[in-house]
Design a protein around this motif. Structure first.
Motif, PDB file in Angstrom:
ATOM      1  N   GLN A  92       0.720  -1.207  -0.039  1.00 39.81           N
ATOM      2  CA  GLN A  92       0.052   0.167  -0.035  1.00 39.81           C
ATOM      3  C   GLN A  92       0.745   1.095   0.209  1.00 39.81           C
ATOM      4  O   GLN A  92       0.616   2.073  -0.910  1.00 39.81           O
ATOM      5  N   GLU A  98      -1.573 -11.244   0.059  1.00 34.02           N
ATOM      6  CA  GLU A  98      -2.767 -10.556  -0.280  1.00 34.02           C
ATOM      7  C   GLU A  98      -2.868 -10.392  -1.688  1.00 34.02           C
ATOM      8  O   GLU A  98      -1.898 -10.079  -2.514  1.00 34.02           O
ATOM      9  N   HIS A 142      -4.631  -6.648  -3.679  1.00 35.08           N
ATOM     10  CA  HIS A 142      -5.217  -5.556  -3.365  1.00 35.08           C
ATOM     11  C   HIS A 142      -5.567  -4.583  -4.454  1.00 35.08           C
ATOM     12  O   HIS A 142      -5.120  -4.782  -5.552  1.00 35.08           O
ATOM     13  N   THR A 200      -6.273   1.919   0.221  1.00 32.17           N
ATOM     14  CA  THR A 200      -5.884   0.646  -0.707  1.00 32.17           C
ATOM     15  C   THR A 200      -7.014  -0.325   0.405  1.00 32.17           C
ATOM     16  O   THR A 200      -6.828  -0.445   1.273  1.00 32.17           O
ATOM     17  N   ALA A 220      -7.493  -4.448   0.618  1.00 32.01           N
ATOM     18  CA  ALA A 220      -6.682  -5.835   0.514  1.00 32.01           C
ATOM     19  C   ALA A 220      -7.394  -6.923   0.854  1.00 32.01           C
ATOM     20  O   ALA A 220      -8.311  -6.469   2.170  1.00 32.01           O
TER      21      ALA A 220
END
Length: 250
Positions: A4, A197, A199, A219, A221
Motif C-alpha cells: 500500500q 494478499e 489489493h 487501498t 486488500a
C-alpha cells in the motif's frame, strides 16, 4: 503496510508546467494515516504524519514513508532505484486479548529496490523490501498495475496489485509456534513463504494552487492463503488510507 505505501509513494506524477526552477523541489505538509491495528486485525489505527515530497535533480528523493532514496534510472518511461523505507506495521499484545502470549512486533526500517515503467496512462510497478531493523519482518515483494487519468488539476490513479511475503515475514505475523500456542491458547499454526494478499489502490491528487496540493489514497486488500487462514487473523478484508495537504516551498 506492504504494497500500500509503495503504491501510494510510487504513483505516476504529472509534470507541473509552473514548477519552480532549480535542482531542488521541496513540498511538505500535515497528513493522516489509517491502517489495521496489526495485519489481520478488525480494528484500525489513525495517527498524524508529516508528508514530504523532496527531489534533487531527479536523482535523489524522499517521499512519504520512503525517506531516503536514489534513482539509478529516471526518465519519461523508467524509474529504477533504491531507498530506505519506514514500515509502520507492528503488533502489540496489550492491544488485543487474543494476542496475549504471542509477543510484540515493532515497526522497522526496510531497504527497498524498485522498478516501474510508465507507458502512456499505464504504469507497471514492482519492488522488494527487506527488513534491516532486526524486527523479524523479513522480505516482502509487491507488484502493481496502475492506470492514470489526468483531468485538469486532478490526477486519478487506480489499479490492482499483489503482495508476497517470505517465510520469516509470514511466521512473524501469521504463524503460531509451540511456545506461543501454550502462552496464548491459540492452536499451533505453521506458515511458509507465499502470497499474502491481493489489493486494489485508488489515489487522487489535486493542485489547489501553484504552491498547495492535496493527496488522498485508499487501498483495499484481502488476505489470502496462510495469511487469510491464520488463527491470528480476525478479518481478511483490510483497509489502508492516507491523506495529506502539502505546500511547495521551491
Amino acid at each position: 503496510m506492504s504494497g500500500q505505501a509503495s503504491a501510494q509513494a510510487d504513483a505516476p506524477a504529472e509534470a507541473k508546467p509552473d514548477a519552480p526552477a532549480g535542482n531542488w523541489k521541496i513540498a511538505a505538509g500535515p497528513g493522516v494515516y489509517v491502517a489495521p491495528d496489526f495485519p489481520g486485525s478488525r480494528h484500525a489505527l489513525v495517527y498524524p504524519i508529516v508528508y514530504q515530497d523532496i527531489d534533487y535533480a531527479g536523482r535523489f528523493f524522499s517521499r512519504g514513508f520512503d525517506f531516503l532514496g536514489a534513482y539509478l534510472l529516471n526518465n519519461d518511461v523508467w524509474q529504477v532505484g533504491a531507498d530506505f523505507q519506514l514500515d509502520p506495521t507492528w503488533r502489540r499484545a496489550r492491544d488485543d486479548a487474543r494476542l496475549n502470549g504471542l509477543g510484540d512486533v515493532q515497526m522497522t526500517v526496510r531497504a527497498r529496490a524498485f522498478a516501474q515503467a510508465q507507458i502512456s496512462f499505464v504504469t507497471l510497478s514492482a519492488d522488494l523490501a527487506q527488513d534491516i531493523g532486526g524486527q523479524k519482518q523479513g522480505l516482502i515483494a509487491n507488484g502493481d498495475v496502475l492506470f492514470s487519468l489526468p483531468a485538469g488539476k486532478w490526477l486519478f490513479t487506480m489499479g490492482p496489485g499483489v503482495t508476497w511475503g517470505n517465510g520469516q515475514y509470514m511466521r512473524t505475523f501469521f504463524g503460531v509456534n509451540a511456545q506461543q500456542s501454550r502462552d496464548s491458547g491459540l492452536p499451533v499454526y505453521s506458515v511458509g513463504a507465499g502470497l499474502r494478499e491481493w489489493h486494489a489502490n485508488a489515489i487522487v491528487s489535486y493542485d489547489i494552487s501553484r504552491r498547495w496540493s492535496a493527496l488522498g489514497a485508499v487501498t483495499f486488500a484481502r488476505l489470502r492463503g496462510d495469511a487469510g487462514a491464520s488463527p491470528i487473523t480476525e478479518r481478511r478484508q483490510q483497509w489502508t488510507a492516507m491523506g495529506a495537504l502539502t505546500y511547495r516551498f521551491r
